[in-house]
Design a protein around this motif. Structure first.
Motif, short mmCIF file in Angstrom:
data_model
loop_
_atom_site.label_atom_id
_atom_site.label_comp_id
_atom_site.label_asym_id
_atom_site.label_seq_id
_atom_site.Cartn_x
_atom_site.Cartn_y
_atom_site.Cartn_z
N ARG A 18 39.02 58.85 45.58
CA ARG A 18 38.99 58.48 46.99
C ARG A 18 40.41 58.03 47.37
NH1 ARG A 18 35.56 53.36 49.43
NH2 ARG A 18 36.27 53.52 51.59
N MET A 19 41.23 58.97 47.78
CA MET A 19 42.63 58.67 48.09
C MET A 19 43.20 59.77 48.98
SD MET A 19 44.74 59.88 44.67
CE MET A 19 44.23 58.54 43.63
N ALA A 20 44.44 59.56 49.42
CA ALA A 20 45.17 60.57 50.19
C ALA A 20 44.42 60.98 51.44
CB ALA A 20 45.50 61.78 49.32
N GLY A 21 44.11 60.04 52.29
CA GLY A 21 43.39 60.32 53.53
C GLY A 21 42.47 59.19 53.94
N GLN A 22 42.16 58.28 53.02
CA GLN A 22 41.26 57.17 53.32
C GLN A 22 42.06 56.01 53.92
OE1 GLN A 22 38.04 57.41 53.08
NE2 GLN A 22 37.45 55.34 53.60
N TYR A 23 42.60 56.26 55.11
CA TYR A 23 43.39 55.22 55.76
C TYR A 23 42.72 54.69 57.03
CZ TYR A 23 46.91 57.34 52.74
OH TYR A 23 47.59 57.84 51.66
N ALA A 24 41.48 55.07 57.23
CA ALA A 24 40.72 54.59 58.39
C ALA A 24 39.52 53.80 57.90
CB ALA A 24 40.27 55.76 59.26
N THR A 311 40.76 49.73 41.00
CA THR A 311 42.20 49.86 40.91
C THR A 311 42.62 49.62 39.47
OG1 THR A 311 44.33 48.91 41.62
CG2 THR A 311 42.44 47.43 41.58
N GLY A 312 43.74 50.21 39.09
CA GLY A 312 44.27 49.97 37.76
C GLY A 312 45.06 48.68 37.67
N ASP A 313 45.21 47.99 38.80
CA ASP A 313 45.96 46.72 38.81
C ASP A 313 45.08 45.56 38.38
OD1 ASP A 313 48.14 48.10 39.79
OD2 ASP A 313 47.59 47.74 41.89
N LYS A 314 45.72 44.48 37.98
CA LYS A 314 45.00 43.30 37.50
C LYS A 314 44.68 42.36 38.67
CE LYS A 314 46.84 43.37 32.79
NZ LYS A 314 45.51 43.63 32.18
N VAL A 315 43.94 42.90 39.63
CA VAL A 315 43.55 42.09 40.78
C VAL A 315 42.35 41.21 40.41
CG1 VAL A 315 44.40 43.82 42.40
CG2 VAL A 315 41.99 43.86 41.70
N ARG A 341 37.77 45.22 45.15
CA ARG A 341 37.72 46.30 44.16
C ARG A 341 37.53 45.73 42.75
NH1 ARG A 341 43.66 47.92 45.63
NH2 ARG A 341 43.66 45.62 45.58
N LEU A 342 37.01 46.57 41.87
CA LEU A 342 37.00 46.25 40.46
C LEU A 342 38.41 46.41 39.92
CD1 LEU A 342 33.84 48.30 39.36
CD2 LEU A 342 33.93 45.85 39.86
N ASN A 343 38.82 45.53 39.01
CA ASN A 343 40.12 45.70 38.39
C ASN A 343 40.01 46.62 37.18
OD1 ASN A 343 39.15 44.11 36.24
ND2 ASN A 343 40.01 42.23 37.07
N TYR A 344 41.12 46.81 36.47
CA TYR A 344 41.15 47.75 35.35
C TYR A 344 40.09 47.41 34.31
CZ TYR A 344 42.94 50.02 31.10
OH TYR A 344 43.06 50.75 29.95
N GLU A 345 40.03 46.14 33.93
CA GLU A 345 39.09 45.73 32.87
C GLU A 345 37.64 45.86 33.33
OE1 GLU A 345 43.03 43.97 32.08
OE2 GLU A 345 41.72 43.98 33.83
N GLN A 346 37.35 45.49 34.57
CA GLN A 346 35.98 45.60 35.08
C GLN A 346 35.57 47.06 35.21
OE1 GLN A 346 36.85 43.28 38.57
NE2 GLN A 346 35.67 41.52 37.86
#
Length: 367
Positions: A18-24, A311-315, A341-346
């Motif tokens: 889900r990327m490259a267009g999901q800006y709305a 996301t692959g980030d540690k949020v 979002r779920l983070n990388y570990e989740q």
């Protein structure tokens, strides 16, 4: 993540990002109150800005959305072509380094390590018997297919990316578009637009979807009963799925439509924390996903996919998981302007849980 799912499910996995267009962003109300002042809501970066002084819609943002979409797709292409998904590139796929230090529970950590060790053995076996042809660039161990998707929300944007190819009309800005819960009116412009597309399409299905409405919607967008043309993305909430999903399954089974069922355990489980930020509880996400597997099995149906926001980030935006994040931890690295979002570990937690489910199913069938 998909590697774990392939191993656990013993089935090919179609990766749809889900990327490259999901800006709305679909919103329930056109305005909101901030500091006692009524302002337009933030509707996504291709409409207006997050800052309250930047809330007026700007059509130039549509061009910016196209640029960022193209740049994102080109970046993904460059990653894949450079070997990012190549299982032979140890620096990217060094499974031996998966130590799971973030997992608090020793029992869960042991389960994860057991799965990884069995996965490593499987890969080693394939290399030993010569099933791993490193010279074949199309070898599934060398590369992957990645498809792009987003909600077809802004028709002004989508129609300008729609082209006639041969005798069929395709949205060339995405492989896969879906109709959201707020734009699925049978006589609405969004359904009319989706009706003419050759792309595979999705339909979000929630508690407000009546069974007869669902069938009417399928009849419009899939009049020829094409297998896999429509993916039904269910999003009820962990406390409502048992009430609504069985009836929706049975209603579709009474027709000739051959849909793909996909569970979205994220959107129905959003809540506000005590500090006022949106979050999701990992156990609620897993509860809805587990119930989806069970309900489909009980109704002679099959869950074919899962829709996650990650996301692959540690949020730190979702509570729980093997890290056992608490509500107090949300402030450590809460980054989202939209949904948590779920983070990388989740995200890996979800993959391992699904893998264990399929592994258990195979064991039961062998008995």
């Amino acid at each position: 993540m998909s590697l774990i799912l392939v191993w656990g499910g013993r089935t090919p996995v179609v990766r749809i990002a889900r990327m490259a267009g999901q800006y709305a962003k679909p919103r329930s109300k056109p305005t909101e109150i901030i500091d006692g002042k009524e302002v337009l809501v933030f509707r996504g970066d291709n409409v207006n800005g997050m800052d309250i002084d930047d809330r007026n819609p700007d059509p130039q943002r549509l061009l910016q959305a196209y640029f960022h979409s193209a740049a994102t797709i080109n970046y993904v292409r460059s990653l894949i072509s450079s070997g990012f998904a190549d299982l032979h590139k140890t620096e990217a796929w060094d499974i031996a380094e998966w130590k799971f230090g973030h997992v608090v529970s020793p029992a869960v950590q042991s389960d994860y390590l057991n799965i990884v060790n069995r996965l490593r053995d499987s890969l080693d076996f394939m290399r030993t018997i010569g099933a791993d042809d490193q010279n074949n660039i199309f070898n599934s161990m060398n590369t992957i297919d990645m498809f792009i998707s987003h909600e077809g929300l802004l028709l002004e944007y989508e129609t300008n990316l729609t082209r006639k190819v041969g005798s069929e009309w395709y949205n060339l800005g995405s492989h896969f578009l879906w109709i959201g819960d707020r734009t699925r009116q049978l006589d609405g412009a969004h359904v009319e637009y989706f009706r003419g597309l050759r792309n595979p399409v999705g339909i979000k299905v929630g508690p407000s979807m009546k069974c007869d409405e669902l069938i009417s919607l399928l009849d419009i967008v899939d009049p020829n009963f094409q297998t896999g043309k429509v993916t039904l993305i269910t999003r009820y909430g962990q406390d409502k799925i048992s009430k609504y999903l069985p009836d929706h399954i049975r209603a579709v089974q009474q027709t000739e439509h051959k849909v793909v069922w996909c569970s979205d355990p994220m959107h129905g489980n959003t809540e506000l924390s005590s500090s006022g930020v949106k979050t999701r509880r990992f156990d609620h996400i897993i509860s809805e996903l587990s119930d989806a597997f069970r309900i489909h099995q009980d109704n002679n149906s099959k869950l074919g996919g899962v829709h996650l926001e990650l996301t692959g980030d540690k949020v730190t935006e979702a509570i729980g998981g093997s890290m056992q994040l608490s509500e107090d931890d949300l402030s450590i690295n809460y980054q989202t302007y939209c949904d948590p979002r779920l983070n990388y570990e989740q995200s890996l937690d979800v993959a391992f849980i699904i893998a264990k489910y399929f592994s258990s199913e195979r064991s039961t069938q062998k008995q």
